[in-house]
Design a protein around this motif. Structure first.
Motif, PDB file in Angstrom:
ATOM      1  N   ALA A  74      -5.266   7.290   1.975  1.00  0.00           N
ATOM      2  CA  ALA A  74      -6.101   8.157   1.154  1.00  0.00           C
ATOM      3  C   ALA A  74      -6.582   9.388   1.909  1.00  0.00           C
ATOM      4  O   ALA A  74      -7.028  10.353   1.306  1.00  0.00           O
ATOM      5  CB  ALA A  74      -7.299   7.370   0.631  1.00  0.00           C
ATOM      6  N   ALA A  75      -6.469   9.372   3.248  1.00  0.00           N
ATOM      7  CA  ALA A  75      -7.010  10.484   4.029  1.00  0.00           C
ATOM      8  C   ALA A  75      -6.168  11.742   3.906  1.00  0.00           C
ATOM      9  O   ALA A  75      -6.608  12.823   4.256  1.00  0.00           O
ATOM     10  CB  ALA A  75      -7.122  10.075   5.493  1.00  0.00           C
ATOM     11  N   PHE A  76      -4.948  11.601   3.382  1.00  0.00           N
ATOM     12  CA  PHE A  76      -4.070  12.778   3.361  1.00  0.00           C
ATOM     13  C   PHE A  76      -4.667  13.923   2.554  1.00  0.00           C
ATOM     14  O   PHE A  76      -4.530  15.097   2.906  1.00  0.00           O
ATOM     15  CB  PHE A  76      -2.678  12.392   2.829  1.00  0.00           C
TER      16      PHE A  76
ATOM     17  N   GLN D 206      -4.837  -3.547  -2.816  1.00  0.00           N
ATOM     18  CA  GLN D 206      -4.342  -2.176  -2.896  1.00  0.00           C
ATOM     19  C   GLN D 206      -5.478  -1.211  -3.188  1.00  0.00           C
ATOM     20  O   GLN D 206      -5.625  -0.174  -2.542  1.00  0.00           O
ATOM     21  CB  GLN D 206      -3.327  -2.061  -4.042  1.00  0.00           C
ATOM     22  N   ALA D 207      -6.284  -1.573  -4.198  1.00  0.00           N
ATOM     23  CA  ALA D 207      -7.343  -0.676  -4.646  1.00  0.00           C
ATOM     24  C   ALA D 207      -8.330  -0.436  -3.516  1.00  0.00           C
ATOM     25  O   ALA D 207      -8.779   0.686  -3.306  1.00  0.00           O
ATOM     26  CB  ALA D 207      -8.062  -1.256  -5.855  1.00  0.00           C
ATOM     27  N   TYR D 208      -8.670  -1.471  -2.768  1.00  0.00           N
ATOM     28  CA  TYR D 208      -9.647  -1.329  -1.695  1.00  0.00           C
ATOM     29  C   TYR D 208      -9.075  -0.489  -0.559  1.00  0.00           C
ATOM     30  O   TYR D 208      -9.722   0.376  -0.008  1.00  0.00           O
ATOM     31  CB  TYR D 208     -10.066  -2.713  -1.184  1.00  0.00           C
ATOM     32  N   GLU D 209      -7.807  -0.746  -0.235  1.00  0.00           N
ATOM     33  CA  GLU D 209      -7.207  -0.018   0.884  1.00  0.00           C
ATOM     34  C   GLU D 209      -7.012   1.451   0.570  1.00  0.00           C
ATOM     35  O   GLU D 209      -7.018   2.289   1.461  1.00  0.00           O
ATOM     36  CB  GLU D 209      -5.878  -0.667   1.269  1.00  0.00           C
ATOM     37  N   ALA D 329      -4.606   6.842  -5.937  1.00  0.00           N
ATOM     38  CA  ALA D 329      -4.142   5.746  -6.780  1.00  0.00           C
ATOM     39  C   ALA D 329      -2.991   6.188  -7.671  1.00  0.00           C
ATOM     40  O   ALA D 329      -2.081   5.411  -7.958  1.00  0.00           O
ATOM     41  CB  ALA D 329      -5.294   5.221  -7.637  1.00  0.00           C
ATOM     42  N   LEU D 330      -3.024   7.468  -8.091  1.00  0.00           N
ATOM     43  CA  LEU D 330      -1.959   7.960  -8.961  1.00  0.00           C
ATOM     44  C   LEU D 330      -0.607   7.870  -8.279  1.00  0.00           C
ATOM     45  O   LEU D 330       0.393   7.505  -8.889  1.00  0.00           O
ATOM     46  CB  LEU D 330      -2.214   9.420  -9.343  1.00  0.00           C
ATOM     47  N   LEU D 331      -0.595   8.201  -6.983  1.00  0.00           N
ATOM     48  CA  LEU D 331       0.671   8.189  -6.257  1.00  0.00           C
ATOM     49  C   LEU D 331       1.238   6.782  -6.161  1.00  0.00           C
ATOM     50  O   LEU D 331       2.430   6.592  -5.979  1.00  0.00           O
ATOM     51  CB  LEU D 331       0.487   8.778  -4.853  1.00  0.00           C
ATOM     52  N   THR D 332       0.357   5.795  -6.235  1.00  0.00           N
ATOM     53  CA  THR D 332       0.821   4.410  -6.175  1.00  0.00           C
ATOM     54  C   THR D 332       1.205   3.905  -7.565  1.00  0.00           C
ATOM     55  O   THR D 332       2.166   3.155  -7.706  1.00  0.00           O
ATOM     56  CB  THR D 332      -0.312   3.515  -5.626  1.00  0.00           C
ATOM     57  N   MET D 333       0.436   4.328  -8.586  1.00  0.00           N
ATOM     58  CA  MET D 333       0.653   3.745  -9.915  1.00  0.00           C
ATOM     59  C   MET D 333       1.806   4.392 -10.665  1.00  0.00           C
ATOM     60  O   MET D 333       2.487   3.739 -11.442  1.00  0.00           O
ATOM     61  CB  MET D 333      -0.624   3.886 -10.745  1.00  0.00           C
ATOM     62  N   LEU D 334       2.014   5.704 -10.466  1.00  0.00           N
ATOM     63  CA  LEU D 334       2.980   6.392 -11.318  1.00  0.00           C
ATOM     64  C   LEU D 334       4.437   5.986 -11.095  1.00  0.00           C
ATOM     65  O   LEU D 334       5.150   5.753 -12.063  1.00  0.00           O
ATOM     66  CB  LEU D 334       2.812   7.909 -11.210  1.00  0.00           C
TER      67      LEU D 334
END
Lengths: 129, 283, 123, 358
Positions: A74-76, D206-209, D329-334
């Motif tokens: 997420a840091a990106f 996933q959500a937490y990380e 999260a979008l990058l993971t879900m899409l």
């Protein structure tokens, strides 16, 4: 400020971050503060059950900092933001917008800096200040 | 001959006019069930007049041709309906019009238009067989594909073809681009494909497709009215009730995806038609 | 499926929730923060409003007894009226009407003591 | 069909705000999604250099039009902590009331937009119709519909009369009945479930990380809500976060829908316990030092880092808004989702791009 603050250097930033991740902390954000013409300060904020932990990294304006996005994906986003607004370059970014997240391609200045700085190529890399 | 001429002229004028008015009423009613006041009745006409007055931007010659061809085919279908011609012929001409619309969308390079055209093809794949089945039902009932034969009946067709009428309603939902089937394009652009199929049509060309859409609406509702052809008031009532049901469906459903449409449309449509056809045949 | 039916039927039978806006206007709430008005005859040109304004849309020229206000930059927060020492600044209930051109509201006060017999001028 | 690249946005009717998504499609299935920003960046953080710390309240309120009250509240709480100001109890309760009203109208706005994302236009209109009632409460009590400007350092600017609190309670009652009526549609309708269940699944880990916050995180089964920090009057009000475990778009919808009811309950509690007394204290001096402040916004936790140097201008104000944390999260879900699910998934994180870019 709530939570413990740790001063770190460029060489142990990634190690500390990895340790914090193992401890189960969540990445909150990075704050960049301009101290003077030369120094910048990067504050890495982490949280676990509402207990904050901050890493304080003092960095020279023309240094490249290692990106923590391989550890915390997420840091990106925030690292790209700092690249755009403060002109500090990160290396090892998982997604590198190359200063186009907010800015246009041909912008060379750092809009959030009080001291007008035109981007130069970084002179030092991963050197402890 | 003169009588025919008058009929043709009437169909050419009143087809789109009726379609447009229905669209205006649709917009008012839809607004009312959503707690809104809604636009004036003539809003669709204002929209089209405005579009006709805009600068003509042609993406490519094919697309301009296709928009015109779509309108032509749709008008011919309405004219043939008024002339009480062959049902199959009407349906095929209508299908040709839709194909032109799709080809026009395919001829542009916009990905929205391309995907919209692709989905429209899938929609046609879904409703065309069902339309043919309805026509077959009409044939089994009257012994002819000619509409004149329907008008010769003494008893409304609806009583014998209730399930096929439901299938026609399903087709109408797809054709009118109502939820849950507003996949390839929808009346408002709040969709993942924006305007989908119609993305690259603009100005006067978009107006042509809109007029053609009115013709299509008039045609299909005319087809519906055949199910109560013995009495004009009955026919009118049937069409009104059908359209109200369309508005109802539109407002109580979310948009589905094309896989669901193929599965549900085919499954439901085919099953209902077969039941009705077998029932007709067995009697 | 079709769970929305009762709601849409209810809507159909009830009045619409929307209004034909310019024709029918809802009266403003009592507390509504509308247009800023300055009673220039009471204004002492102290300049506190100009200092406190977060969008810096007010300028006060003490010597010339000028008070000017840029309505298109105003954020309607009401701080100026709150800090006004003479009570000349008021926030009206109604919103400013739309305009075709951006323009400054410039009010000129008298450099002599205020005459209370004059009708108040508002801007 | 073969590989297609779709420029989704920045001006897309489904998206309430400009965000650009470059979608690579393989026959209507997304293989890659790259977001791009920078269409509404205003540089509000930089304004600390020319606006004093009181004026900054009105600046941070304008970071986002929907959660403005909570931005100001977070900022004021930060400065109050820095200057050691004890806010009066009445002000703290009033802050809870207005902030929960904000959460309600934000969630109702989202529920409407979410319904619109899967093409349920009439449901969208219903939610927005209900939202109008909340905005009317805001306007009647504070003067503005959305950017309410009630916070000041040391308390609040407006007070509620007894009559107004009664008015709020009766309006909330009608809001509650109308919402109950829509519950079966938004949660149990076949077509709605078909479009939302199992879409964009994120596991708790996933959500937490990914560092997600707010309803997006709670829908994945992680109980985390900044209101547990007991800021404002939350230490006197009974509160348990709403948590769902499925982690899909449906669960996110459910969390937000239930949170509207929770907010109604919290407002009732706050009005019931509203103490008498002052609503603000006088502020003397200037802030000095550094502080972090957190508040639960409708979209999740907002994080403020404030550094001051004893002058009337702050040295640095850093805002990490909830959407900024939720975008990864979008990058993971899409990837892997269908094109028709893109609007549903993108809206399920409740994107607020003005917040993200500030």
């Amino acid at each position: 400020m709530q939570g413990e603050i740790m001063d770190i250097g460029l060489d142990n930033l990634l190690g500390e971050t990895a340790r914090i991740k193992v401890e189960g902390y969540r990445f909150v954000t990075i704050s960049c503060v301009e101290i003077n013409e030369i120094r910048m300060e990067l504050l890495y904020h982490f949280d676990r059950n509402f207990q904050l932990k901050h890493l304080r990294l003092s960095i020279s304006r023309d240094c490249r900092a290692p990106s923590i996005s391989p550890v915390y994906f997420a840091a990106f986003l925030v690292e790209n933001e700092i690249q755009d607004l403060f002109g500090i370059r990160f290396h090892g970014l998982t997604v590198d917008y190359d200063r186009t997240l907010y800015l246009e391609k041909d912008v060379k200045t750092a809009p959030f800096c009080k001291f007008a700085v035109v981007e130069k190529s970084p002179v030092c890399e991963e050197k402890t200040p | 001959m003169i009588r025919h001429g008058i009929l043709i002229a009437a169909a050419l004028i009143f087809g789109p006019l009726v379609g447009g008015l229905i669209s205006g009423m649709d917009r008012i009613l839809t607004a009312r069930v959503q707690s809104r006041i809604g636009p004036p009745l003539l809003q669709p006409f204002y929209d089209v007049i405005k579009l006709l007055g805009k600068e003509k931007v042609v993406v490519n010659v094919w697309q301009a041709f296709c928009a015109n061809a779509y309108l032509t085919a749709a008008s011919i279908a309405v004219v043939l309906l008024c002339l009480r011609s062959d049902l199959l012929l009407i349906l095929f001409i209508q299908a040709v019009g839709s194909v032109f619309l799709v080809v026009g969308a395919f001829s542009s390079t916009s990905p929205y238009s391309q995907i919209g055209a692709h989905r429209e093809l899938l929609q046609m794949l879904c409703y065309e067989p069902l339309l043919i089945l309805v026509a077959v039902g009409v044939y089994l009932q009257t012994g002819s594909f000619r509409i004149a034969a329907v008008h010769a009946l003494h008893q409304p067709m609806l009583l014998k073809l209730p399930f096929l009428f439901l299938v026609l309603g399903l087709v109408l939902t797809i054709k009118l681009r109502k939820s849950p089937f507003d996949l390839s394009t929808s009346h408002h652009a709040h969709q993942e494909l924006v305007k989908g199929l119609l993305t690259d049509y603009s100005g006067p060309l978009l107006a042509l497709t809109e007029i053609a859409h009115w013709c299509d609406t008039a045609l299909l509702l005319g087809f519906c009215s055949l199910f109560w052809a013995t009495n004009p008031i009955g026919a009118l009532l049937l069409v009104a009730v059908t359209y109200l049901m369309e508005i109802w469906i539109d407002n109580v459903c979310a948009r589905m995806n094309w896989r669901w449409m193929l599965g549900y449309g085919w499954g439901m449509g085919m099953a209902l038609s077969l039941v009705n056809l077998v029932w007709l045949y067995a009697r | 499926m079709f769970t929305m039916t009762s709601t849409i039927l209810r809507n159909l039978l009830k009045e619409p929730a929307t209004r034909r806006y310019p024709a029918s206007v809802r009266p403003s709430f009592e507390a509504a923060r509308g247009e800023i008005r300055n009673d220039i005859h009471v204004c002492t040109f102290c300049g506190v409003c100009a200092v406190k304004c977060p969008s810096q849309c007010i300028t006060v020229d003490r010597k010339a007894a000028d008070w000017s206000y840029d309505p298109s930059a105003c954020v309607q927060c009401g701080v100026c009226a709150e800090v006004c020492t003479s009570g000349s600044l008021q926030q009206a209930r109604d919103y400013r009407k739309p305009v075709r051109k951006k323009e400054l509201v410039v009010l000129k006060g008298a450099t002599t003591p205020p005459k209370h017999s004059d009708p108040p001028v508002t801007g | 069909m073969t590989r297609t690249i779709i420029p989704f946005g920045p001006q897309h009717p489904v998206l309430p705000e400009p965000i650009h998504l470059m979608l690579t499609l393989d026959d209507e299935v997304i293989t890659e999604a790259v977001p791009a920003f920078g269409f509404v960046h205003r540089g509000l953080e930089k304004l600390v250099e020319i606006r004093d710390f009181h004026q900054m309240i009105y600046v941070v309120e304008r970071i986002c039009g929907i959660c403005s009250m909570l931005h100001a509240m977070c900022y004021c709480q930060g400065i109050e902590e820095m200057m050691g100001i004890e806010t009066p109890p009445r002000a703290r309760f009033l802050r809870v009331i207005w902030s929960e009203l904000h959460r309600m109208h934000s969630h109702l706005l989202w529920l409407g937009l979410f319904a619109d994302s899967f093409g349920f236009e009439s449901l969208f209109m219903q939610f927005w119709k209900i939202r109008e009632k909340i905005l009317d409460i805001d306007e009647a009590t504070t003067g503005n519909r959305i950017i309410v400007s009630v916070n000041v350092i040391g308390g609040v600017r407006k007070d509620l009369t007894l009559e107004q609190t009664r008015g709020i309670l009766s309006e909330l009652k009608s809001v509650e009945t109308e919402l109950k009526r829509l519950e079966t549609t938004i949660l149990n309708d076949y077509t709605v479930q078909n479009r939302t269940v199992g879409k964009g699944v994120l596991t708790a880990k996933q959500a937490y990380e990914l560092g997600l916050v707010g309803p997006t995180l709670r829908a994945s089964g992680v109980m985390q809500d900044a209101r547990m920090l007991k800021y404002a009057a939350f230490d006197d009000i009974a509160f348990t976060p709403v948590v769902e475990t499925d982690g899909d778009c449906y669960a996110r919808c459910k969390v937000r829908f239930r949170e509207v009811f929770q907010s109604i309950d919290l407002i009732r509690q706050a009005i019931g316990k509203l103490p008498n007394g002052e609503i603000a204290v006088k502020v003397k001096g200037r802030p000095d030092g550094e502080v972090t402040s957190r508040v639960e916004q409708p979209r999740g936790e907002v994080f403020y880092y404030i550094r001051a140097n004893g002058t009337k201008h702050l040295e640095r104000l850093r805002v990490r808004t909830p959407t900024f944390a939720n975008v990864p999260a979008l990058l993971t879900m899409l990837p892997g989702a269908g094109l028709s699910d893109v609007p549903v998934i993108v809206l399920s994180i409740d994107p607020c791009i003005s917040c993200t870019e500030r």
